[in-house]
Design a protein around this motif. Sequence first.
Motif, PDB file in Angstrom:
ATOM      1  N   UNK A  43       0.802  -1.276  -0.040  1.00 36.10           N
ATOM      2  CA  UNK A  43       0.007   0.007   0.090  1.00 36.10           C
ATOM      3  C   UNK A  43       0.772   1.269   0.071  1.00 36.10           C
ATOM      4  N   UNK A  44       0.560   2.118  -0.700  1.00 34.85           N
ATOM      5  CA  UNK A  44       1.015   3.656  -0.754  1.00 34.85           C
ATOM      6  C   UNK A  44       0.029   4.541  -0.350  1.00 34.85           C
ATOM      7  N   UNK A  45       0.409   5.693   0.061  1.00 38.23           N
ATOM      8  CA  UNK A  45       1.792   6.110   0.301  1.00 38.23           C
ATOM      9  C   UNK A  45       2.571   5.299   1.184  1.00 38.23           C
ATOM     10  N   UNK A  46       3.817   5.673   1.086  1.00 36.52           N
ATOM     11  CA  UNK A  46       4.980   4.896   2.080  1.00 36.52           C
ATOM     12  C   UNK A  46       5.879   5.734   2.792  1.00 36.52           C
ATOM     13  N   UNK A  47       6.049   5.514   3.983  1.00 40.19           N
ATOM     14  CA  UNK A  47       7.191   6.273   4.518  1.00 40.19           C
ATOM     15  C   UNK A  47       8.435   5.219   4.888  1.00 40.19           C
ATOM     16  N   UNK A  48       9.461   5.371   4.463  1.00 40.64           N
ATOM     17  CA  UNK A  48      10.599   4.536   4.598  1.00 40.64           C
ATOM     18  C   UNK A  48      11.756   5.204   5.349  1.00 40.64           C
ATOM     19  N   UNK A  49      12.140   4.788   6.517  1.00 38.45           N
ATOM     20  CA  UNK A  49      13.219   5.354   7.506  1.00 38.45           C
ATOM     21  C   UNK A  49      14.542   4.563   7.194  1.00 38.45           C
ATOM     22  N   UNK A  50      15.647   5.192   6.888  1.00 38.46           N
ATOM     23  CA  UNK A  50      16.991   4.547   6.667  1.00 38.46           C
ATOM     24  C   UNK A  50      17.844   5.200   7.565  1.00 38.46           C
ATOM     25  N   UNK A  51      18.353   4.476   8.338  1.00 37.19           N
ATOM     26  CA  UNK A  51      19.190   4.872   9.764  1.00 37.19           C
ATOM     27  C   UNK A  51      20.624   5.330   8.911  1.00 37.19           C
ATOM     28  N   UNK A  52      21.123   6.156   9.274  1.00 31.92           N
ATOM     29  CA  UNK A  52      22.467   6.725   8.718  1.00 31.92           C
ATOM     30  C   UNK A  52      23.570   6.893   9.644  1.00 31.92           C
ATOM     31  N   UNK A  53      23.543   7.480  11.024  1.00 24.73           N
ATOM     32  CA  UNK A  53      24.646   7.334  11.848  1.00 24.73           C
ATOM     33  C   UNK A  53      23.705   8.023  13.215  1.00 24.73           C
ATOM     34  N   UNK A  54      24.650   7.896  14.338  1.00 25.79           N
ATOM     35  CA  UNK A  54      24.484   8.421  15.365  1.00 25.79           C
ATOM     36  C   UNK A  54      25.488   9.367  16.049  1.00 25.79           C
ATOM     37  N   UNK A  55      25.255  10.548  16.500  1.00 23.24           N
ATOM     38  CA  UNK A  55      26.223  11.506  16.887  1.00 23.24           C
ATOM     39  C   UNK A  55      26.272  11.634  18.509  1.00 23.24           C
ATOM     40  N   UNK A  56      27.309  11.890  19.077  1.00 16.17           N
ATOM     41  CA  UNK A  56      27.214  11.950  20.843  1.00 16.17           C
ATOM     42  C   UNK A  56      27.373  13.547  21.009  1.00 16.17           C
ATOM     43  N   UNK A  57      26.831  13.708  22.055  1.00 12.44           N
ATOM     44  CA  UNK A  57      26.851  15.411  22.441  1.00 12.44           C
ATOM     45  C   UNK A  57      27.256  15.089  24.116  1.00 12.44           C
ATOM     46  N   UNK A  58      27.357  16.251  24.655  1.00  9.85           N
ATOM     47  CA  UNK A  58      27.629  16.096  26.279  1.00  9.85           C
ATOM     48  C   UNK A  58      26.664  15.516  26.956  1.00  9.85           C
ATOM     49  N   UNK A  59      25.392  15.350  26.673  1.00 11.93           N
ATOM     50  CA  UNK A  59      24.190  14.662  27.372  1.00 11.93           C
ATOM     51  C   UNK A  59      23.216  14.462  26.469  1.00 11.93           C
ATOM     52  N   UNK A  60      23.574  13.957  25.362  1.00  6.06           N
ATOM     53  CA  UNK A  60      22.577  13.630  24.183  1.00  6.06           C
ATOM     54  C   UNK A  60      23.173  12.804  23.120  1.00  6.06           C
ATOM     55  N   UNK A  61      22.301  12.193  22.400  1.00  8.80           N
ATOM     56  CA  UNK A  61      22.656  11.494  21.373  1.00  8.80           C
ATOM     57  C   UNK A  61      21.730  11.888  20.177  1.00  8.80           C
ATOM     58  N   UNK A 167      22.679  10.323  29.508  1.00  8.70           N
ATOM     59  CA  UNK A 167      23.728  10.875  30.470  1.00  8.70           C
ATOM     60  C   UNK A 167      24.721   9.883  30.518  1.00  8.70           C
ATOM     61  N   UNK A 168      25.180   8.840  29.497  1.00  7.06           N
ATOM     62  CA  UNK A 168      26.459   8.335  29.454  1.00  7.06           C
ATOM     63  C   UNK A 168      26.825   7.517  30.944  1.00  7.06           C
ATOM     64  N   UNK A 169      26.015   7.036  31.864  1.00  8.25           N
ATOM     65  CA  UNK A 169      26.243   6.503  32.994  1.00  8.25           C
ATOM     66  C   UNK A 169      27.234   5.297  32.923  1.00  8.25           C
ATOM     67  N   UNK A 170      27.998   5.167  33.897  1.00  8.51           N
ATOM     68  CA  UNK A 170      28.959   4.042  33.818  1.00  8.51           C
ATOM     69  C   UNK A 170      28.597   2.946  34.780  1.00  8.51           C
ATOM     70  N   UNK A 171      27.486   3.103  35.525  1.00  7.45           N
ATOM     71  CA  UNK A 171      27.386   2.214  36.764  1.00  7.45           C
ATOM     72  C   UNK A 171      27.137   0.753  36.150  1.00  7.45           C
ATOM     73  N   UNK A 172      26.386   0.482  34.997  1.00  5.22           N
ATOM     74  CA  UNK A 172      25.718  -0.649  34.688  1.00  5.22           C
ATOM     75  C   UNK A 172      26.461  -1.109  33.428  1.00  5.22           C
ATOM     76  N   UNK A 173      27.522  -0.943  33.114  1.00  6.16           N
ATOM     77  CA  UNK A 173      28.242  -1.292  31.916  1.00  6.16           C
ATOM     78  C   UNK A 173      28.464  -2.864  32.039  1.00  6.16           C
ATOM     79  N   UNK A 174      28.242  -3.773  31.227  1.00  8.36           N
ATOM     80  CA  UNK A 174      28.673  -5.215  31.560  1.00  8.36           C
ATOM     81  C   UNK A 174      30.102  -5.479  31.066  1.00  8.36           C
ATOM     82  N   UNK A 175      30.933  -4.978  31.839  1.00 10.46           N
ATOM     83  CA  UNK A 175      32.313  -5.227  31.704  1.00 10.46           C
ATOM     84  C   UNK A 175      32.922  -5.821  33.267  1.00 10.46           C
ATOM     85  N   UNK A 176      33.933  -6.723  33.035  1.00 12.74           N
ATOM     86  CA  UNK A 176      34.520  -7.087  34.295  1.00 12.74           C
ATOM     87  C   UNK A 176      35.654  -6.044  34.745  1.00 12.74           C
ATOM     88  N   UNK A 177      35.748  -6.107  35.885  1.00 12.18           N
ATOM     89  CA  UNK A 177      36.922  -5.208  36.525  1.00 12.18           C
ATOM     90  C   UNK A 177      38.264  -5.359  35.684  1.00 12.18           C
TER      91      UNK A 177
END
Length: 182
Positions: A43-61, A167-177
């Motif tokens: 069915x038309x009309x069609x809306x198609x979303x093509x992801x291109x990139x993600x940019x980081x900011x101080x407290x946002x993506x 907020x780029x929080x680091x408390x719950x990152x799945x990484x070993x010490x």
Amino acid sequence: MAVNNKSYNNVVNTLLRLGEYHNQISTTSVGDIYDLNLEKMEKFPLMHINPTSVQTGDSQLTYNFQVFIMDLVSEKSDWQTQQHLKLTKLVDRENNEQEVFNQTLAICTDIIGMLRHSSRQSLERVDDINEPMYFTQDQFTIEPFQERFDNLCCGYVFNIGVLVQNDFQTCNIPVDDLGAGY
């Protein structure tokens, strides 16, 4: 107050929902534009979303996308409205391409407006209806296109960045010490 970080899934599903509930859009899809099979689209009309990139900011993506709004062009002489019948010097009376461009451009500005003002997305599950959950800023270039497959298809494409808090929080990152360095 803790930031409720928005994921890629949250952002894409929000864009899909904007298309799904827009009364002039019949089909929404996401992915690479080359994976879109316009010959078999239901069915038309069609809306198609093509992801291109993600940019980081101080407290946002900022999630960046190309958004295509397209429709089929009728190649029959019965498409004409009364307004077009009065235009006696039309070169091509056999299709409604101008009408498709008009409608798809209006849908593009609707999508941009809903994200620019963010009132639509902030209505559910938010204490303050004015709190922007997903929004966009800046100016946009909306470019026309036409493609011939089994049928003639035309519309517009624009690039949009959807901003969300992070907020780029680091408390719950799945990484070993052990991953802390030397």
